[in-house]
Design an enzyme around this catalytic site. Sequence first.
Site, PDB file in Angstrom:
ATOM      1  N   HIS A  52      -7.847   1.742   1.503  1.00 44.68           N
ATOM      2  CA  HIS A  52      -7.836   1.332   2.751  1.00 44.68           C
ATOM      3  C   HIS A  52      -8.503   2.390   3.508  1.00 44.68           C
ATOM      4  CE1 HIS A  52      -5.201  -1.148   5.935  1.00 44.68           C
ATOM      5  NE2 HIS A  52      -6.347  -0.515   6.327  1.00 44.68           N
TER       6      HIS A  52
ATOM      7  N   GLU B 164       0.837  -1.265   0.071  1.00 43.52           N
ATOM      8  CA  GLU B 164      -0.033   0.067   0.179  1.00 43.52           C
ATOM      9  C   GLU B 164       0.753   1.316   0.096  1.00 43.52           C
ATOM     10  OE1 GLU B 164      -3.118  -0.114   3.169  1.00 43.52           O
ATOM     11  OE2 GLU B 164      -3.796  -2.063   2.208  1.00 43.52           O
TER      12      GLU B 164
END
Length: 310
Positions: free
Chosen positions: A282, A263
């Site tokens: 997220h 990420e």
Amino acid sequence: MSRHRIVISEFMDEDAVARLRARFEITYDPGLVDDPDRLAEAIASVPALIVRNRTQVREALLDAAPKLRVVGRLGVGLDNIDITACAERGVRVIPATGANADAVAEYVIATLLILLRGAYGATARIVAGEWPRTSLTGREAQARLLGLVGFGDIARRIVPRAKALGMRVAAYDPLVGEHELRRNGAEPMPLDRLVAEADAVSLHVPLTDTTRKLIDARRIGAMRADAVLINTARGGIIDEEALVAALKEGRLGGAALDVFEAEPPEQPERFADVPNLLLTPHIAGVTQESNRRVSLMIAERVAAELDRIP
């Protein structure tokens, strides 16, 4: 004002920051997460650090912070924090348990409905003059089977929401007994059966050695061709390459990823033009309300921990 200092390396609700600033010396800089050298310098002599999910609290960072006594986690997952190394150094880790569970539960239900109905990507086509009613005939949630992999706080909050839509709910969690599953409204089901029978599968397990690639090519291949898969737990639980291949080949009805193996994702272009795939950064557990709840909870608990330090 207390002499104690707190470094906050990722975004936090401003009111919570202000409450801390009224009592402590605060370094609030969400850019620190992307600058390890500056972060190490900032925490060199502080007793408290507040992070979200991207700051890597591991041995190298802990070695740079010999006076660190508490790490506040603005969320619940702890895979970015070396719990063992913290314990060895006497550093207490405080997650915001429960504060964002409702936000994730709502995200799962909303995403499930969008994927099943399949009608919400038509704006550009209608603007272009098309009228694709036949191709956008989707499905209802009622009477369908939702399979929950993992049965912690978030999964338990999903159950009544799903049942309010008329769904059936099954769950797999080797750490939760069958009586407990049934008592909370879920039918116990072995993982492979759940994956094969569910109309929708939602993941709610931590990332560990046993859950990494838990939903691999074999299990994705065993899912119904019209089933949908949702991951709001942790990246790495799903084999992303296998998921992309199944969607491109029409072997899976749809998927939503809020979390990724890396990420931000590495090579994000591999997700381009993948049918029936929803991506979010997220954010499932982050709403205006949950951010405030999480931030205030951690502010209070970190302050209380600092008050115990002589």
